[in-house]
Design a protein around this motif. Structure first.
Motif, PDB file in Angstrom:
ATOM      1  N   GLU A  70       0.825  -1.217   0.000  1.00  0.00           N
ATOM      2  CA  GLU A  70       0.000   0.000   0.000  1.00  0.00           C
ATOM      3  C   GLU A  70       0.859   1.267   0.000  1.00  0.00           C
ATOM      4  O   GLU A  70       0.363   2.358  -0.259  1.00  0.00           O
ATOM      5  CB  GLU A  70      -0.978   0.015   1.188  1.00  0.00           C
ATOM      6  CG  GLU A  70      -0.320   0.161   2.543  1.00  0.00           C
ATOM      7  CD  GLU A  70       0.056  -1.158   3.217  1.00  0.00           C
ATOM      8  OE1 GLU A  70       0.255  -1.144   4.443  1.00  0.00           O
ATOM      9  OE2 GLU A  70       0.163  -2.194   2.523  1.00  0.00           O
TER      10      GLU A  70
ATOM     11  N   PRO B 167       2.979   3.853  -3.856  1.00  0.00           N
ATOM     12  CA  PRO B 167       3.029   5.188  -4.465  1.00  0.00           C
ATOM     13  C   PRO B 167       4.218   6.025  -3.978  1.00  0.00           C
ATOM     14  O   PRO B 167       4.810   6.764  -4.764  1.00  0.00           O
ATOM     15  CB  PRO B 167       1.697   5.818  -4.048  1.00  0.00           C
ATOM     16  CG  PRO B 167       0.786   4.653  -3.862  1.00  0.00           C
ATOM     17  CD  PRO B 167       1.659   3.567  -3.289  1.00  0.00           C
TER      18      PRO B 167
ATOM     19  N   GLU C  88       7.368   4.694  -5.691  1.00  0.00           N
ATOM     20  CA  GLU C  88       7.426   5.189  -7.071  1.00  0.00           C
ATOM     21  C   GLU C  88       7.779   6.673  -7.121  1.00  0.00           C
ATOM     22  O   GLU C  88       8.512   7.108  -8.008  1.00  0.00           O
ATOM     23  CB  GLU C  88       6.100   4.943  -7.782  1.00  0.00           C
ATOM     24  CG  GLU C  88       5.865   3.494  -8.141  1.00  0.00           C
ATOM     25  CD  GLU C  88       4.625   3.295  -8.995  1.00  0.00           C
ATOM     26  OE1 GLU C  88       4.249   4.223  -9.756  1.00  0.00           O
ATOM     27  OE2 GLU C  88       4.024   2.213  -8.909  1.00  0.00           O
TER      28      GLU C  88
ATOM     29  N   ALA D 215       2.179  10.034 -14.507  1.00  0.00           N
ATOM     30  CA  ALA D 215       1.844   9.033 -13.489  1.00  0.00           C
ATOM     31  C   ALA D 215       1.096   9.621 -12.297  1.00  0.00           C
ATOM     32  O   ALA D 215       0.892   8.933 -11.301  1.00  0.00           O
ATOM     33  CB  ALA D 215       3.130   8.368 -13.009  1.00  0.00           C
TER      34      ALA D 215
ATOM     35  N   SER E 113      -1.862  10.145 -11.385  1.00  0.00           N
ATOM     36  CA  SER E 113      -3.064   9.490 -10.851  1.00  0.00           C
ATOM     37  C   SER E 113      -2.732   8.390  -9.849  1.00  0.00           C
ATOM     38  O   SER E 113      -3.556   8.054  -9.003  1.00  0.00           O
ATOM     39  CB  SER E 113      -3.912   8.922 -11.985  1.00  0.00           C
ATOM     40  OG  SER E 113      -3.197   7.911 -12.669  1.00  0.00           O
ATOM     41  N   ARG E 114      -1.542   7.825  -9.935  1.00  0.00           N
ATOM     42  CA  ARG E 114      -1.178   6.749  -9.009  1.00  0.00           C
ATOM     43  C   ARG E 114      -0.114   7.169  -7.985  1.00  0.00           C
ATOM     44  O   ARG E 114       0.361   6.343  -7.205  1.00  0.00           O
ATOM     45  CB  ARG E 114      -0.745   5.512  -9.778  1.00  0.00           C
ATOM     46  CG  ARG E 114       0.519   5.635 -10.553  1.00  0.00           C
ATOM     47  CD  ARG E 114       0.915   4.275 -11.168  1.00  0.00           C
ATOM     48  NE  ARG E 114       2.263   4.318 -11.643  1.00  0.00           N
ATOM     49  CZ  ARG E 114       2.624   4.703 -12.860  1.00  0.00           C
ATOM     50  NH1 ARG E 114       1.689   5.062 -13.735  1.00  0.00           N
ATOM     51  NH2 ARG E 114       3.886   4.721 -13.213  1.00  0.00           N
TER      52      ARG E 114
END
Length: 172
Positions: free
Chosen positions: A74, A77, A80, A96, A98-99
């Motif tokens: 979880e 994000p 990343e 990217a 949105s994520r």
């Protein structure tokens, strides 16, 4: 219009990297914290490192097993986002977004600075329209606001590098 970035890459890249290595550098405190953290605690260390105004190099943090363990959880994000700050640009974030977690104004500025340095690595001269597109700014004025900050950060890091080298030489 164009802006010459030829001088910026060697100065900023060397200064940022050397300042990070000097005496452990600003990233060292986050590396030490992340080594003993897991899950949400490790994610919090990543958030702190990204938000730190004096940290611009994130490879050491990405190399840590607890940080790598964030991938696929979880907390992915944030993993990343850390990768993006280490190797990406503003355009990568936009693609990217949105994520990924939303960027604070300070993180937007930091990513813009890192994008400018990245662009300087690819070309000595960059056109204003290329910079505006890469930094996702829509006016020349908004773009020009980035330059003094970029130079200030480079001068600050170069000053730290000078002090480190001076201190190292005086101990020899």
């Amino acid at each position: 219009f164009f802006f010459s970035l030829g001088f910026l890459l060697p100065v900023c890249t060397l200064a940022m990297a050397t300042a990070e290595v000097a005496d452990g550098g600003p990233i060292e405190r986050y590396v030490l914290l992340a080594k003993g953290a897991r899950g949400a605690a490790c994610r919090a260390v990543v958030e702190q490192a990204l938000a730190a105004p004096d940290v611009f190099v994130f490879g050491e943090l990405l190399d840590l097993d607890p940080v790598k363990a964030l991938a696929g959880t979880e907390h992915n994000p944030w993993f990343e986002l850390l990768q993006l700050f280490a190797y990406g640009t503003c355009q990568d974030y936009t693609a990217a977004a949105s994520r990924l977690p939303p960027l604070t104004p300070a993180l937007q500025t930091k990513l813009r600075l890192l994008t400018i340095v990245s662009m300087a690595g690819h070309s000595k001269v960059v056109r204003y329209d290329e910079l505006m597109s890469a930094l996702d700014v829509h006016t020349t004025r908004a773009l020009e606001v980035c330059f003094p900050l970029c130079f200030s950060v480079c001068l600050f890091v170069c000053g730290c590098l000078f002090l480190f080298l001076f201190h190292s030489l005086s101990l020899s």
